[in-house]
Design an enzyme around this catalytic site. Structure first.
Site, PDB file in Angstrom:
ATOM      1  N   PRO A  13      34.866  43.262  48.512  1.00 57.57           N
ATOM      2  CA  PRO A  13      35.077  43.894  49.815  1.00 57.57           C
ATOM      3  C   PRO A  13      33.792  44.125  50.595  1.00 57.57           C
ATOM      4  CG  PRO A  13      35.361  45.485  48.035  1.00 57.57           C
ATOM      5  CD  PRO A  13      35.277  44.135  47.394  1.00 57.57           C
ATOM      6  N   ASN A  14      33.931  43.947  51.893  1.00 47.20           N
ATOM      7  CA  ASN A  14      32.876  44.209  52.881  1.00 47.20           C
ATOM      8  C   ASN A  14      31.753  43.169  52.900  1.00 47.20           C
ATOM      9  OD1 ASN A  14      34.120  46.695  53.761  1.00 47.20           O
ATOM     10  ND2 ASN A  14      33.444  47.553  51.822  1.00 47.20           N
ATOM     11  N   ARG A  21      26.310  44.161  58.500  1.00 43.01           N
ATOM     12  CA  ARG A  21      26.494  45.396  57.747  1.00 43.01           C
ATOM     13  C   ARG A  21      25.169  45.880  57.149  1.00 43.01           C
ATOM     14  NH1 ARG A  21      28.659  45.299  51.630  1.00 43.01           N
ATOM     15  NH2 ARG A  21      28.903  47.536  51.389  1.00 43.01           N
ATOM     16  N   TYR A  26      21.088  45.113  53.092  1.00 45.88           N
ATOM     17  CA  TYR A  26      21.651  43.836  52.639  1.00 45.88           C
ATOM     18  C   TYR A  26      21.056  42.614  53.317  1.00 45.88           C
ATOM     19  CZ  TYR A  26      25.058  46.975  50.539  1.00 45.88           C
ATOM     20  OH  TYR A  26      25.644  47.966  49.782  1.00 45.88           O
ATOM     21  N   ASN A  77      30.059  39.010  42.828  1.00 41.10           N
ATOM     22  CA  ASN A  77      29.548  40.198  43.512  1.00 41.10           C
ATOM     23  C   ASN A  77      30.796  40.948  43.965  1.00 41.10           C
ATOM     24  OD1 ASN A  77      28.533  42.213  45.083  1.00 41.10           O
ATOM     25  ND2 ASN A  77      27.082  40.914  46.203  1.00 41.10           N
ATOM     26  N   ALA A  80      31.833  47.181  46.189  1.00 40.80           N
ATOM     27  CA  ALA A  80      32.063  48.527  45.645  1.00 40.80           C
ATOM     28  C   ALA A  80      33.090  48.542  44.507  1.00 40.80           C
ATOM     29  CB  ALA A  80      32.498  49.472  46.763  1.00 40.80           C
ATOM     30  N   GLU A 101      27.228  38.814  36.822  1.00 40.78           N
ATOM     31  CA  GLU A 101      27.404  39.831  37.861  1.00 40.78           C
ATOM     32  C   GLU A 101      26.207  39.754  38.812  1.00 40.78           C
ATOM     33  OE1 GLU A 101      27.776  43.823  36.315  1.00 40.78           O
ATOM     34  OE2 GLU A 101      27.385  44.719  38.273  1.00 40.78           O
ATOM     35  N   HIS A 103      24.335  41.167  42.589  1.00 44.67           N
ATOM     36  CA  HIS A 103      24.233  42.089  43.730  1.00 44.67           C
ATOM     37  C   HIS A 103      23.019  41.738  44.561  1.00 44.67           C
ATOM     38  CE1 HIS A 103      27.294  44.610  41.968  1.00 44.67           C
ATOM     39  NE2 HIS A 103      26.645  44.491  40.816  1.00 44.67           N
ATOM     40  N   ARG A 110      19.926  53.071  43.713  1.00 49.62           N
ATOM     41  CA  ARG A 110      20.598  53.653  44.882  1.00 49.62           C
ATOM     42  C   ARG A 110      21.370  54.926  44.491  1.00 49.62           C
ATOM     43  NH1 ARG A 110      23.661  49.096  47.980  1.00 49.62           N
ATOM     44  NH2 ARG A 110      23.793  50.791  49.502  1.00 49.62           N
TER      45      ARG A 110
HETATM   46  C1  DQA Z   1      26.571  45.323  46.439  1.00 45.82           C
HETATM   47  C2  DQA Z   1      26.230  46.716  45.891  1.00 45.82           C
HETATM   48  C3  DQA Z   1      27.467  47.609  45.871  1.00 45.82           C
HETATM   49  O1  DQA Z   1      27.120  48.900  45.413  1.00 45.82           O
HETATM   50  C4  DQA Z   1      28.019  47.751  47.285  1.00 45.82           C
HETATM   51  O2  DQA Z   1      29.197  48.523  47.269  1.00 45.82           O
HETATM   52  C5  DQA Z   1      28.241  46.445  47.951  1.00 45.82           C
HETATM   53  C6  DQA Z   1      27.236  45.408  47.812  1.00 45.82           C
HETATM   54  C7  DQA Z   1      25.326  44.434  46.584  1.00 45.82           C
HETATM   55  O3  DQA Z   1      25.472  43.227  46.669  1.00 45.82           O
HETATM   56  O4  DQA Z   1      24.204  44.955  46.625  1.00 45.82           O
HETATM   57  O5  DQA Z   1      29.208  46.265  48.692  1.00 45.82           O
HETATM   58  O6  DQA Z   1      27.459  44.695  45.530  1.00 45.82           O
END
Ligand code: DQA
Length: 150
Positions: A13-14, A21, A26, A77, A80, A101, A103, A110
């Protein structure tokens, strides 16, 4: 022509909003930029990449189930959902090949709620904190894992 083995890249998501964003966290590259980078790295290793992005947990789970039939690895990725989704954890646990995994940011540096990953226990390893570079590093990690197991 040889059929390239395929990796599934899963974006949660997002991540569809990358580029707009929270760029201070990011970066300014879009998800399409990251996917293109991962695909290029995959090609370098004679692999191919399929990508799925969804803001819906169930759709991500279905994509992981589907990958059981064809993917040689998953790079995820989970956004959240990384910190909350035991359902994604269980779907990945049912997927035998390597899982990486990924990110962009380093969640461990964080807010406290980002310090727990429910994905990490079912991943072979985690790449975090390297921004867009992480996408090529994750593909490289997959290539090395596949090499080591062949
Ligand atoms: C993320 C880190 C997560 O905590 C966050 O909710 C994201 C992006 C990252 O790529 O740094 O949406 O996965």
């Amino acid at each position: 022509m040889s059929e390239h083995r395929q990796i599934l890249l899963v974006s949660g998501p997002n991540l569809d909003l990358l580029g707009e964003r929270e760029p201070a966290i990011y970066g300014s590259e879009t998800l399409a930029d990251h996917v293109a980078r991962a695909a290029k790295e995959a090609e370098r290793h004679d692999l191919a990449l399929r990508h799925v992005q969804s803001n819906h947990e169930g759709e991500l789970i279905e994509a992981i189930h589907d990958a059981r039939g064809w993917a040689v690895a998953i790079i995820i990725n989970a956004g959240a959902f990384t910190h909350t989704s035991w359902a994604l954890h269980d779907a990945l646990a049912a997927f035998d090949p390597p899982v990486v995994e990924l990110h962009l940011s380093n969640p461990a540096a964080r807010e406290p709620f980002r310090h727990t990953s429910v994905i990490a226990p079912v991943a072979d390893g985690v790449i975090a904190g390297f921004g867009g570079l992480g996408y090529s590093l994750a593909v490289e990690a997959v290539a090395r894992l596949l090499e080591a197991s062949s």
